[in-house]
Design a protein around this motif. Structure first.
Motif, short mmCIF file in Angstrom:
data_model
loop_
_atom_site.label_atom_id
_atom_site.label_comp_id
_atom_site.label_asym_id
_atom_site.label_seq_id
_atom_site.Cartn_x
_atom_site.Cartn_y
_atom_site.Cartn_z
N GLU A 1 0.82 -1.22 0.00
CA GLU A 1 0.00 0.00 0.00
C GLU A 1 0.85 1.26 0.00
O GLU A 1 0.38 2.33 -0.37
CB GLU A 1 -0.92 -0.01 1.23
CG GLU A 1 -1.93 -1.12 1.21
CD GLU A 1 -2.65 -1.29 2.53
OE1 GLU A 1 -3.88 -1.55 2.49
OE2 GLU A 1 -1.99 -1.18 3.59
N ARG A 2 2.11 1.14 0.39
CA ARG A 2 3.00 2.31 0.46
C ARG A 2 3.93 2.47 -0.73
O ARG A 2 4.74 3.39 -0.78
CB ARG A 2 3.85 2.24 1.73
CG ARG A 2 3.05 2.23 3.01
CD ARG A 2 2.74 3.64 3.47
NE ARG A 2 1.80 3.66 4.56
CZ ARG A 2 2.12 3.69 5.85
NH1 ARG A 2 3.38 3.69 6.20
NH2 ARG A 2 1.18 3.72 6.76
N GLY A 3 3.93 1.52 -1.68
CA GLY A 3 4.80 1.66 -2.85
C GLY A 3 5.45 0.36 -3.29
O GLY A 3 5.03 -0.73 -2.91
N ARG A 4 6.53 0.52 -4.10
CA ARG A 4 7.26 -0.63 -4.65
C ARG A 4 8.60 -0.75 -3.95
O ARG A 4 9.33 0.24 -3.81
CB ARG A 4 7.47 -0.44 -6.15
CG ARG A 4 6.17 -0.34 -6.91
CD ARG A 4 6.36 -0.13 -8.40
NE ARG A 4 7.23 1.02 -8.67
CZ ARG A 4 7.95 1.16 -9.77
NH1 ARG A 4 7.93 0.23 -10.70
NH2 ARG A 4 8.69 2.21 -9.95
N PHE A 5 8.93 -1.99 -3.57
CA PHE A 5 10.14 -2.23 -2.80
C PHE A 5 10.80 -3.53 -3.24
O PHE A 5 10.18 -4.34 -3.93
CB PHE A 5 9.81 -2.32 -1.30
CG PHE A 5 9.08 -1.12 -0.78
CD1 PHE A 5 9.77 0.01 -0.36
CD2 PHE A 5 7.69 -1.11 -0.73
CE1 PHE A 5 9.09 1.12 0.10
CE2 PHE A 5 7.00 0.00 -0.27
CZ PHE A 5 7.70 1.12 0.15
N VAL A 6 12.05 -3.70 -2.82
CA VAL A 6 12.75 -4.97 -2.98
C VAL A 6 13.04 -5.50 -1.58
O VAL A 6 13.60 -4.79 -0.75
CB VAL A 6 14.07 -4.83 -3.77
CG1 VAL A 6 14.81 -6.15 -3.82
CG2 VAL A 6 13.79 -4.33 -5.18
N MET A 7 12.62 -6.74 -1.33
CA MET A 7 12.92 -7.40 -0.06
C MET A 7 14.09 -8.34 -0.34
O MET A 7 14.04 -9.11 -1.30
CB MET A 7 11.70 -8.16 0.46
CG MET A 7 11.90 -8.81 1.80
SD MET A 7 10.39 -9.62 2.43
CE MET A 7 9.54 -8.21 3.14
N ARG A 8 15.12 -8.27 0.48
CA ARG A 8 16.33 -9.04 0.22
C ARG A 8 16.80 -9.77 1.48
O ARG A 8 16.80 -9.18 2.56
CB ARG A 8 17.47 -8.12 -0.21
CG ARG A 8 17.18 -7.22 -1.38
CD ARG A 8 18.29 -6.20 -1.62
NE ARG A 8 19.55 -6.85 -1.91
CZ ARG A 8 20.73 -6.26 -1.77
NH1 ARG A 8 20.83 -5.01 -1.35
NH2 ARG A 8 21.85 -6.91 -2.06
N VAL A 9 17.20 -11.00 1.32
CA VAL A 9 17.96 -11.68 2.36
C VAL A 9 19.41 -11.66 1.90
O VAL A 9 19.74 -12.12 0.82
CB VAL A 9 17.49 -13.14 2.57
CG1 VAL A 9 18.45 -13.88 3.48
CG2 VAL A 9 16.10 -13.16 3.18
N ILE A 10 20.26 -11.05 2.72
CA ILE A 10 21.67 -10.90 2.37
C ILE A 10 22.48 -11.85 3.25
O ILE A 10 22.35 -11.85 4.48
CB ILE A 10 22.15 -9.45 2.56
CG1 ILE A 10 21.28 -8.52 1.70
CG2 ILE A 10 23.62 -9.31 2.19
CD1 ILE A 10 21.59 -7.04 1.86
N TYR A 11 23.32 -12.66 2.61
CA TYR A 11 24.09 -13.69 3.32
C TYR A 11 25.45 -13.14 3.74
O TYR A 11 26.49 -13.51 3.19
CB TYR A 11 24.21 -14.93 2.44
CG TYR A 11 22.85 -15.49 2.09
CD1 TYR A 11 22.13 -16.24 3.01
CD2 TYR A 11 22.26 -15.23 0.86
CE1 TYR A 11 20.88 -16.73 2.72
CE2 TYR A 11 21.00 -15.71 0.55
CZ TYR A 11 20.30 -16.46 1.49
OH TYR A 11 19.05 -16.94 1.20
#
Length: 193
Positions: A40-50
């Motif tokens: 609802e707040r916009g476009r994002f990238v969710m990332r798991v960083i190792y």
């Protein structure tokens, strides 16, 4: 990590981004798994960083500095606890960043279009110049988390496959390598030195 809708919604509880509207798989990057989300707040990238949480924290802080200085890059979104990341474990951290529109180009494609390649080099040259100017001053006003010796770059290099670090028998090369190693051990009080 496999980003199912349930997994993403669970992680979204740590953020104030509203309800999940859409989920799109992205190509994973180096040492990370990525998914594009629309909330609802916009476009994002969710990332798991190792990587270690301290290193991820420092990286997100740099992204924040670059964005605040006008560099078009993915601004980190802070959690409800005002943190740059969700600490999953000692080698995995989750971050959310604003989505930046862009077109991926591969070297094979650019080799076929030399004019485009030169145009992109000019653009990258300007942008990297800005990044260099900003990053060269950021240590004056940003306190980064100091990492422990177990996470230092030099220790990582020393733990690598010995064949990777095998030096030629040439005395000059050996001497230069030892000088570099000594300087690096001295300078690297944290990853961003």
């Amino acid at each position: 990590m496999i980003f199912t809708q349930e997994v993403v919604e669970e992680f979204l509880k740590d953020y104030e981004l509203g309800k999940l509207l859409q989920l799109t798989k992205l190509e994973s990057g180096f040492e990370s798994d990525n998914v594009k989300i629309i909330t609802e707040r916009g476009r994002f990238v969710m990332r798991v960083i190792y990587q270690s949480p301290n290193r991820v924290f420092d990286t997100m802080k740099i992204y924040d500095i670059l964005v605040s200085n006008g560099i078009k890059t993915a601004k980190p979104v802070k959690t409800r606890n005002n943190s740059y990341l969700v600490d999953i474990n000692s080698t995995e951290s989750l971050v959310v960043q604003e989505f930046v529109d862009g077109q991926p180009y591969f070297r094979e494609y650019l080799d076929q279009k030399p004019v485009l390649y030169l145009r992109m080099l000019k653009l990258y040259g300007k942008e990297l110049g800005k990044v260099h100017k900003i990053s060269s001053t950021c240590f004056n006003f940003v306190k980064f988390k100091v990492i422990g010796p177990c996470n230092s770059t030099i220790r990582d290099i020393q733990r690598m496959n010995p064949s990777f670090l095998r030096m030629p028998d040439n005395p000059y090369v050996q001497t230069e390598y030892e000088k570099w190693k000594f300087e690096a051990e001295t300078v690297l009080s944290h990853e961003l030195s």
